[in-house]
Design a protein around this motif. Structure first.
Motif, PDB file in Angstrom:
ATOM      1  N   HIS A   1       0.847  -1.193   0.000  1.00  7.23           N
ATOM      2  CA  HIS A   1       0.000   0.000   0.000  1.00  7.23           C
ATOM      3  C   HIS A   1       0.888   1.251   0.000  1.00  7.23           C
ATOM      4  O   HIS A   1       1.968   1.251   0.572  1.00  7.23           O
ATOM      5  CB  HIS A   1      -0.887   0.009   1.246  1.00  7.23           C
TER       6      HIS A   1
ATOM      7  N   ASN B   1      -7.320  10.643   7.076  1.00  6.04           N
ATOM      8  CA  ASN B   1      -7.689   9.378   6.444  1.00  6.04           C
ATOM      9  C   ASN B   1      -6.786   8.216   6.871  1.00  6.04           C
ATOM     10  O   ASN B   1      -5.663   8.082   6.396  1.00  6.04           O
ATOM     11  CB  ASN B   1      -7.658   9.527   4.921  1.00  6.04           C
ATOM     12  N   TYR B   2      -7.311   7.361   7.756  1.00  3.23           N
ATOM     13  CA  TYR B   2      -6.594   6.154   8.188  1.00  3.23           C
ATOM     14  C   TYR B   2      -7.403   4.909   7.835  1.00  3.23           C
ATOM     15  O   TYR B   2      -7.328   3.886   8.518  1.00  3.23           O
ATOM     16  CB  TYR B   2      -6.301   6.224   9.694  1.00  3.23           C
ATOM     17  N   THR B   3      -8.165   5.000   6.753  1.00  7.62           N
ATOM     18  CA  THR B   3      -9.011   3.902   6.298  1.00  7.62           C
ATOM     19  C   THR B   3      -8.262   2.573   6.280  1.00  7.62           C
ATOM     20  O   THR B   3      -8.705   1.572   6.840  1.00  7.62           O
ATOM     21  CB  THR B   3      -9.529   4.215   4.877  1.00  7.62           C
ATOM     22  N   MET B   4      -7.101   2.569   5.624  1.00  8.64           N
ATOM     23  CA  MET B   4      -6.375   1.313   5.437  1.00  8.64           C
ATOM     24  C   MET B   4      -5.781   0.817   6.749  1.00  8.64           C
ATOM     25  O   MET B   4      -5.904  -0.358   7.086  1.00  8.64           O
ATOM     26  CB  MET B   4      -5.275   1.537   4.393  1.00  8.64           C
ATOM     27  N   GLY B   5      -5.161   1.717   7.492  1.00  9.82           N
ATOM     28  CA  GLY B   5      -4.518   1.317   8.739  1.00  9.82           C
ATOM     29  C   GLY B   5      -5.487   0.689   9.724  1.00  9.82           C
ATOM     30  O   GLY B   5      -5.203  -0.363  10.311  1.00  9.82           O
ATOM     31  N   ILE B   6      -6.637   1.309   9.891  1.00  6.07           N
ATOM     32  CA  ILE B   6      -7.612   0.817  10.875  1.00  6.07           C
ATOM     33  C   ILE B   6      -8.290  -0.450  10.383  1.00  6.07           C
ATOM     34  O   ILE B   6      -8.502  -1.396  11.136  1.00  6.07           O
ATOM     35  CB  ILE B   6      -8.633   1.929  11.213  1.00  6.07           C
ATOM     36  N   ARG B   7      -8.620  -0.496   9.098  1.00  5.21           N
ATOM     37  CA  ARG B   7      -9.278  -1.677   8.533  1.00  5.21           C
ATOM     38  C   ARG B   7      -8.428  -2.925   8.707  1.00  5.21           C
ATOM     39  O   ARG B   7      -8.951  -4.034   8.833  1.00  5.21           O
ATOM     40  CB  ARG B   7      -9.539  -1.424   7.050  1.00  5.21           C
TER      41      ARG B   7
ATOM     42  N   LEU C   1      -6.247  -3.502  11.188  1.00  2.00           N
ATOM     43  CA  LEU C   1      -5.840  -3.759  12.574  1.00  2.00           C
ATOM     44  C   LEU C   1      -6.002  -5.229  12.935  1.00  2.00           C
ATOM     45  O   LEU C   1      -5.159  -5.805  13.623  1.00  2.00           O
ATOM     46  CB  LEU C   1      -6.661  -2.897  13.547  1.00  2.00           C
ATOM     47  N   SER C   2      -7.090  -5.833  12.431  1.00  4.43           N
ATOM     48  CA  SER C   2      -7.328  -7.238  12.774  1.00  4.43           C
ATOM     49  C   SER C   2      -6.281  -8.156  12.114  1.00  4.43           C
ATOM     50  O   SER C   2      -5.925  -9.185  12.674  1.00  4.43           O
ATOM     51  CB  SER C   2      -8.746  -7.651  12.382  1.00  4.43           C
TER      52      SER C   2
ATOM     53  N   PRO D   1       1.412   3.155   9.340  1.00  2.00           N
ATOM     54  CA  PRO D   1       0.297   4.111   9.313  1.00  2.00           C
ATOM     55  C   PRO D   1       0.557   5.360  10.177  1.00  2.00           C
ATOM     56  O   PRO D   1       0.163   6.453   9.818  1.00  2.00           O
ATOM     57  CB  PRO D   1      -0.880   3.295   9.876  1.00  2.00           C
ATOM     58  N   ARG D   2       1.243   5.161  11.313  1.00  2.00           N
ATOM     59  CA  ARG D   2       1.451   6.301  12.220  1.00  2.00           C
ATOM     60  C   ARG D   2       2.906   6.507  12.649  1.00  2.00           C
ATOM     61  O   ARG D   2       3.160   7.280  13.560  1.00  2.00           O
ATOM     62  CB  ARG D   2       0.581   6.110  13.474  1.00  2.00           C
TER      63      ARG D   2
END
Lengths: 277, 277
Positions: B136, B147-153, B155-156, B178-179
């Protein structure tokens, strides 16, 4: 002026007073999904398709929807009943919820709003649109996330170019607009729309079905070269239905006027909508 | 329990009551920017660097900041004064504002919150982290959007892999977490960090400056092959400072333990922070 109602925090409330705490993950991290459908004369159009996509987007983003389909339909019914709008759009937003860490997903907040809808001006249908291209592929094109960072940031570019919208392309292969799907009609009357890196538009699906009754259709890669050769081009969306495109960057499509098949499909789409009433 | 204050709608208010109307463009379209800095003993760390980046992100996203630097510093001072936290993080969010159309930028909402901060556990510093990679590149890596769509999605996925974080790569070239930013130390003691598709981390900048005093440093493309050859690896962030990385996917870094230079730079960074008090 009428006070519109919205559904938030598990009940109907005045839209003006509908708020989220700032710990919501949409505000903290832009995290959420949504969907949007049209309501004519109190009837939601193609509701099952939109709800299916909404639940699928939620699943992809690991957001449990607090209502099942039956409950959600009931809330939508109550909202339509409360607001009594002749023509409207209903937007369902599901956010990442209140997050203590500001990063981990919480209990999602479901927001449903209804607003009056204005259909596109007839002059646009008559004259067609000019659009520009921009090199970009959305992060998760198949999922209807709330992330419109790129589309909104580049609104001033669109305006500066005197264009109506911006078509994403990468390495010469076009995909979609920030909020619409893209179609061309080839010189031998094949109706073609990109198959990859696009949102599965409900209007896109309906238009493909309508086109299939009269023409050959193809879902495949569409290149800038294909556009240069195309006889017609148009976009599709829930609010815009079908709008003819007469120019892409410096490329004039066909004779520079909205195409016959485009207009025919628009008439067919409006007729199809009538079957939902 | 103490009620924390937050800055919103042009004044300090109890954090618990800080809300935005749902027409805000962060909720509607995930549109906004933010920044985050650490406050120790009432002193913001490296504040000018963070504010500079905040205004630059705002500019890139066409969001006017309602306060100038002097006014913003005064609000931050008042917030710190009101909350009296021994160790905290201050987050400034600037959203796209209330948007009538739900798409066009409105008058941005500025939100400033202060929360207690916990520094990473010493056991992480002692043992180091395992991370995974994911293909990514962020949409606008240089801009600190919300926008942290990818990072949070994902997490699992990170959790399922028993990993601590996810390093973005594309075609074998790594960029960032991501961070957090990413560093390696080569076998001949060169401290290297990716130069492209990364956020300009303030801790990244500080660590590069510190490293330059003792070692050769390079900002350049870092490949998976480079990581396989590296003696040490670590990440940097405002809240995490420097954390050693001992495994990337199946690759064990060096001898599988936190590196000497990593630990040395962490000590140097903590010393540098002291100069801000």
């Amino acid at each position: 002026m009428q006070t519109l109602q919205a559904y938030i925090h598990d009940c109907l409330q005045p839209y003006n007073q509908a708020t989220l705490h700032i710990s919501d993950l949409s505000i903290q991290r832009g995290y959420g999904i949504f969907d949007f459908f049209k309501v004519q004369q109190g009837q939601p159009m193609f509701l099952d398709d939109y709800l299916k996509r909404f639940y699928e987007s939620a699943r992809q983003m690991e957001l449990p929807v607090p209502l099942d389909t039956t409950e959600l339909k009931e809330v939508i019914r109550q909202l339509i009943q409360a607001n009594q709008l002749p023509l409207s759009g209903i937007k369902m937003i599901l956010t990442g919820g209140y997050s203590e860490s500001g990063y981990d997903i919480g209990k999602p907040n479901l927001i449903i709003t209804e607003q009056p809808l204005t259909l596109p001006d007839q002059t646009i249908v008559t004259n067609g649109l000019k659009v520009i291209t921009h090199s970009h592929v959305r992060e998760l094109p198949e999922v209807k996330t709330i992330n419109y960072t790129m589309g909104i940031r580049l609104l001033s570019n669109i305006k500066a170019a005197g264009a109506a919208d911006m078509l994403y392309q990468q390495n010469g292969i076009v995909s979609e607009f920030p909020r619409c799907n893209f179609f061309i009609v080839t010189r031998d009357d094949v109706v073609v729309t990109p198959d990859k890196n696009v949102l599965s538009g409900i209007t896109r699906k309906n238009v493909l079905q309508l086109a299939r009754q009269k023409y050959k259709t193809e879902e495949r890669a569409v290149t800038i070269a294909d556009i240069a050769q195309a006889k017609e081009a148009f976009l599709t969306s829930t609010t815009k239905r079908i709008l003819p495109i007469v120019q892409v960057d410096d490329l004039v499509i066909g004779n520079g006027k909205p195409g016959e098949i485009t207009n025919e499909l628009l008439a067919d789409l409006i007729a199809l909508e009538q079957t939902q009433l």
